[in-house]
Scaffold this active site. Structure first.
Site, PDB file in Angstrom:
ATOM      1  N   GLY A 272       0.822  -1.207   0.000  1.00 46.45           N
ATOM      2  CA  GLY A 272       0.000   0.000   0.000  1.00 46.45           C
ATOM      3  C   GLY A 272       0.854   1.254   0.000  1.00 46.45           C
ATOM      4  O   GLY A 272       0.491   2.278   0.579  1.00 46.45           O
TER       5      GLY A 272
ATOM      6  N   SER B 242       1.705   3.231  -2.513  1.00 46.20           N
ATOM      7  CA  SER B 242       1.522   4.135  -3.649  1.00 46.20           C
ATOM      8  C   SER B 242       1.086   5.535  -3.244  1.00 46.20           C
ATOM      9  O   SER B 242       1.304   6.500  -3.984  1.00 46.20           O
ATOM     10  CB  SER B 242       0.475   3.561  -4.617  1.00 46.20           C
ATOM     11  N   ARG B 243       0.442   5.642  -2.102  1.00 41.09           N
ATOM     12  CA  ARG B 243      -0.117   6.945  -1.687  1.00 41.09           C
ATOM     13  C   ARG B 243      -0.286   6.979  -0.171  1.00 41.09           C
ATOM     14  O   ARG B 243      -0.105   5.979   0.514  1.00 41.09           O
ATOM     15  CB  ARG B 243      -1.468   7.181  -2.358  1.00 41.09           C
TER      16      ARG B 243
ATOM     17  N   ASN C 290       1.378  -2.288   5.377  1.00 40.69           N
ATOM     18  CA  ASN C 290       0.638  -1.043   5.522  1.00 40.69           C
ATOM     19  C   ASN C 290      -0.684  -1.016   4.754  1.00 40.69           C
ATOM     20  O   ASN C 290      -1.574  -0.235   5.080  1.00 40.69           O
ATOM     21  CB  ASN C 290       1.520   0.121   5.049  1.00 40.69           C
TER      22      ASN C 290
ATOM     23  N   SER D 120      -4.377   1.232  13.481  1.00 43.17           N
ATOM     24  CA  SER D 120      -5.071   2.513  13.579  1.00 43.17           C
ATOM     25  C   SER D 120      -5.561   2.682  15.012  1.00 43.17           C
ATOM     26  O   SER D 120      -5.718   1.702  15.746  1.00 43.17           O
ATOM     27  CB  SER D 120      -6.271   2.544  12.627  1.00 43.17           C
TER      28      SER D 120
ATOM     29  N   TYR E 127     -14.048  -1.654   9.346  1.00 46.87           N
ATOM     30  CA  TYR E 127     -12.652  -1.207   9.326  1.00 46.87           C
ATOM     31  C   TYR E 127     -12.044  -1.320  10.724  1.00 46.87           C
ATOM     32  O   TYR E 127     -10.937  -1.854  10.893  1.00 46.87           O
ATOM     33  CB  TYR E 127     -12.583   0.232   8.835  1.00 46.87           C
TER      34      TYR E 127
ATOM     35  N   ALA F  70     -12.936  -3.205  13.175  1.00 47.32           N
ATOM     36  CA  ALA F  70     -12.762  -4.618  13.530  1.00 47.32           C
ATOM     37  C   ALA F  70     -11.514  -5.199  12.883  1.00 47.32           C
ATOM     38  O   ALA F  70     -10.784  -5.980  13.500  1.00 47.32           O
ATOM     39  CB  ALA F  70     -13.996  -5.412  13.102  1.00 47.32           C
TER      40      ALA F  70
ATOM     41  N   LYS G 148      -8.795  -3.566  12.034  1.00 48.85           N
ATOM     42  CA  LYS G 148      -7.591  -2.998  12.635  1.00 48.85           C
ATOM     43  C   LYS G 148      -7.321  -3.602  14.015  1.00 48.85           C
ATOM     44  O   LYS G 148      -6.164  -3.780  14.412  1.00 48.85           O
ATOM     45  CB  LYS G 148      -7.725  -1.476  12.719  1.00 48.85           C
TER      46      LYS G 148
END
Length: 254
Positions: free
Chosen positions: A14, A16-17, A86, A138, A152, A154, A156
């Protein structure tokens, strides 16, 4: 002075950005040989060209995709010293509207992508003699909640459940496994939400500003150093104090 990471092989999924790109940039600036992983090769290659890295396209929600990434890193850089797992997605969906496909999509990238990436890289990380696994979790899920992100959050939290047992299993191979838990960080995605949203978020942070992607990257860089070799199974919250106050009034009166 920390031991140099120059020449070490680093994978950033992940990358790229957003936060991933910030992590990749910090490692590249430290002289590491960085492999950026993304679904879109064009976007990943553009990021790699910008920071002086290499790129590969892969679906890390699959075992085969993760194995392909590990093989590419070994082929291009001679091994793997650091895996920054990531890659993560955070589509907004309220609980009442969640579908099975929504949950599968988020858990596929955020949880399966983490587990299978670590699995695929384990042999090369062990061979390095100082393998490092750094997960991007997170504050959302492990510490806080946010409407629309139940799936999301859950995912993390699940990453941290995985982290603790993985740290135990990989310790004999001198591989450490740790996680960073970012708070609100200024990324391309946040810019799209506008200045008003940004001001509201800044007001909820005791340091009165959003974090930068480089600040997350610097935390990852520390965890990859030889000096951090005795740290494993741990989490570091990087949030400007966002999770400290009970209420916004606590910030206003500080």
């Amino acid at each position: 002075m920390f031991t140099s990471l120059a020449g070490r092989s680093v994978i950033v999924t992940g990358g790229s950005r957003g936060i991933g790109k910030g992590i990749a940039r910090v490692f590249a600036d430290a002289g590491a040989s960085v492999l950026i992983v993304g679904r879109d090769l064009g976007v990943a290659q553009a990021a790699a060209d910008e920071i002086g890295a290499s790129a590969v396209a892969a679906d890390i929600s699959t075992v085969d995709g993760c194995r392909a990434v590990a093989e590419a890193a070994v082929e291009r850089h001679g091994g793997i010293d650091v895996l920054c797992a990531n890659a993560g997605i955070f589509p907004d969906r309220k609980l009442a509207d969640l579908t099975e496909a929504d949950v599968d999509e988020v858990f596929g990238t955020n949880v399966k992508g983490t587990i299978f990436a670590v699995q695929a890289c384990t042999a090369a990380l062990a061979a390095s003699g100082h393998g490092r696994v750094i997960l991007t979790s997170s504050i959302t899920g492990p510490i806080t909640g946010y409407p629309g992100w139940s799936h999301y959050g859950a995912s993390k939290a699940a990453q941290l459940g995985f982290l603790r047992t993985a740290a135990l299993e990989l310790a004999p191979a001198k591989i450490t496994v740790n996680a960073v838990l970012p708070g609100n960080v200024l990324t391309e995605g946040l810019n799209v939400l506008g200045e008003d949203y940004q001001r509201v978020m800044e007001a909820s942070i005791p340091l009165r500003r959003l974090g930068t992607v480089e600040e997350i990257g610097n935390t990852c860089l520390f965890l990859a150093t030889d000096e951090a070799a005795f740290i494993t199974g741990q989490t570091i919250v990087v949030d400007g104090g966002q999770t400290l106050p009970e209420t916004l009034e606590a910030i206003a009166t500080a």
